[in-house]
Motif scaffolding. Structure first.
Motif, short mmCIF file in Angstrom:
data_model
loop_
_atom_site.label_atom_id
_atom_site.label_comp_id
_atom_site.label_asym_id
_atom_site.label_seq_id
_atom_site.Cartn_x
_atom_site.Cartn_y
_atom_site.Cartn_z
N ALA A 51 79.06 77.69 28.58
CA ALA A 51 78.66 78.86 27.78
C ALA A 51 77.17 78.82 27.51
N PHE A 52 76.49 79.93 27.80
CA PHE A 52 75.07 80.12 27.53
C PHE A 52 74.18 79.04 28.16
N CYS A 53 74.58 78.61 29.36
CA CYS A 53 73.80 77.58 30.06
C CYS A 53 73.05 78.16 31.25
N LEU A 54 71.91 77.57 31.53
CA LEU A 54 71.19 77.80 32.77
C LEU A 54 71.73 76.79 33.77
N MET A 55 72.22 77.30 34.91
CA MET A 55 72.90 76.44 35.87
C MET A 55 72.27 76.58 37.25
N TRP A 56 72.15 75.46 37.97
CA TRP A 56 71.61 75.48 39.32
C TRP A 56 72.71 75.75 40.33
N TYR A 57 72.41 76.66 41.24
CA TYR A 57 73.28 76.95 42.38
C TYR A 57 72.47 76.72 43.65
N ALA A 58 73.09 76.13 44.67
CA ALA A 58 72.39 75.85 45.92
C ALA A 58 73.32 76.10 47.10
N CYS A 59 72.70 76.41 48.25
CA CYS A 59 73.43 76.69 49.48
C CYS A 59 72.96 75.73 50.57
N GLU A 60 73.79 75.55 51.58
CA GLU A 60 73.44 74.70 52.71
C GLU A 60 72.22 75.22 53.46
N CYS A 61 71.98 76.53 53.38
CA CYS A 61 70.84 77.13 54.09
C CYS A 61 69.51 76.80 53.43
N GLY A 62 69.53 76.20 52.24
CA GLY A 62 68.31 75.84 51.54
C GLY A 62 68.01 76.72 50.32
N HIS A 63 68.75 77.81 50.16
CA HIS A 63 68.53 78.69 49.02
C HIS A 63 68.96 77.98 47.74
N TRP A 68 71.78 82.19 34.71
CA TRP A 68 72.11 82.02 33.30
C TRP A 68 73.48 82.63 33.02
N ASN A 69 74.31 81.89 32.30
CA ASN A 69 75.61 82.38 31.85
C ASN A 69 75.42 82.93 30.44
N SER A 70 75.43 84.25 30.29
CA SER A 70 75.16 84.89 29.00
C SER A 70 76.42 85.07 28.17
N ARG A 71 77.45 84.30 28.45
CA ARG A 71 78.75 84.51 27.80
C ARG A 71 79.44 83.19 27.54
N ASP A 72 80.43 83.21 26.66
CA ASP A 72 81.27 82.04 26.43
C ASP A 72 82.49 82.20 27.32
N LEU A 96 72.27 68.82 35.12
CA LEU A 96 71.03 69.54 34.81
C LEU A 96 71.29 70.88 34.12
N ASP A 97 72.56 71.23 33.87
CA ASP A 97 72.85 72.46 33.13
C ASP A 97 72.17 72.36 31.77
N GLN A 98 71.49 73.43 31.41
CA GLN A 98 70.71 73.41 30.16
C GLN A 98 71.25 74.49 29.22
N ARG A 110 69.30 86.32 38.26
CA ARG A 110 70.71 86.70 38.19
C ARG A 110 71.35 86.09 36.95
N VAL A 111 72.29 86.87 36.36
CA VAL A 111 72.91 86.52 35.08
C VAL A 111 74.41 86.80 35.15
N TRP A 112 75.19 85.86 34.62
CA TRP A 112 76.63 86.10 34.47
C TRP A 112 76.86 86.89 33.19
N ILE A 113 77.59 88.00 33.28
CA ILE A 113 77.94 88.81 32.12
C ILE A 113 79.44 89.05 32.13
#
Length: 167
Positions: A51-63, A68-72, A96-98, A110-113
């Motif tokens: 809830a309300f965390c900044l989270m890292w997402y990564a792909c095999e392509c290097g992206h 940010w998750n703006s919700r519980d 590393l989730d903050q 991008r934001v989760w709502i």
């Protein structure tokens, strides 16, 4: 003493317990409202760790990107990568989730709502169009699909902050 062929045997208590246990394991688990209210909260006072965390997402392509998750509420572990269009963008480095409840996203982040019912209907319609090649079911069928997508308001939606779709 012989048993009568038409007599119904009564199960022993052991047989009854085993039958009840088998029946209980076949039932899907749905926590009651009382159980949800007694659910332990996270150290930050929320129901979900992300809830309300900044989270890292990564792909095999290097992206890589920080969402940010703006919700519980829970968030998907993975989804489609915007760079390679493959469903390989994964939540990585959980340590590393903050926790950032007062985070203000930068334009383009991008934001989760919370998913809205109208957006769930739009997703259902688009999905049916892609799968059924335009044979959109009318009325209750499309609403039933939208209800499954909406999941009583618990489903997340990923949006780009600061982006407004042109009409």
């Amino acid at each position: 003493m012989q048993r009568k062929p038409y007599a119904v045997s009564m199960p022993s208590s052991r047989e009854q317990r085993r039958a009840e246990m088998r029946a209980a394991t076949k039932q899907p688990f749905t926590p009651s409202a009382a159980a949800m209210s007694t659910r332990p909260l996270t150290p930050n006072g929320h129901l979900h760790t992300e809830a309300f965390c900044l989270m890292w997402y990564a792909c095999e392509c290097g992206h890589r990107e920080r969402i940010w998750n703006s919700r519980d509420g829970v968030t998907p572990f993975g989804f489609q990568c915007p760079s390679c269009k493959e469903p390989k963008l994964r939540h990585v480095n959980w340590n590393l989730d903050q926790y950032a409840p007062k985070h203000v996203p930068a334009p383009g982040q991008r934001v989760w709502i919370d998913l809205t019912r109208d957006r769930a209907l739009e997703i259902a319609r688009r999905t049916v169009n892609q799968v059924a090649k335009g044979n959109v079911p009318v009325g209750t069928d499309l609403n039933r699909i939208a209800d499954a997508v909406y999941n009583e308001g618990r489903a997340p939606d990923l949006v780009v902050y600061g982006y407004v779709e042109a009409v």
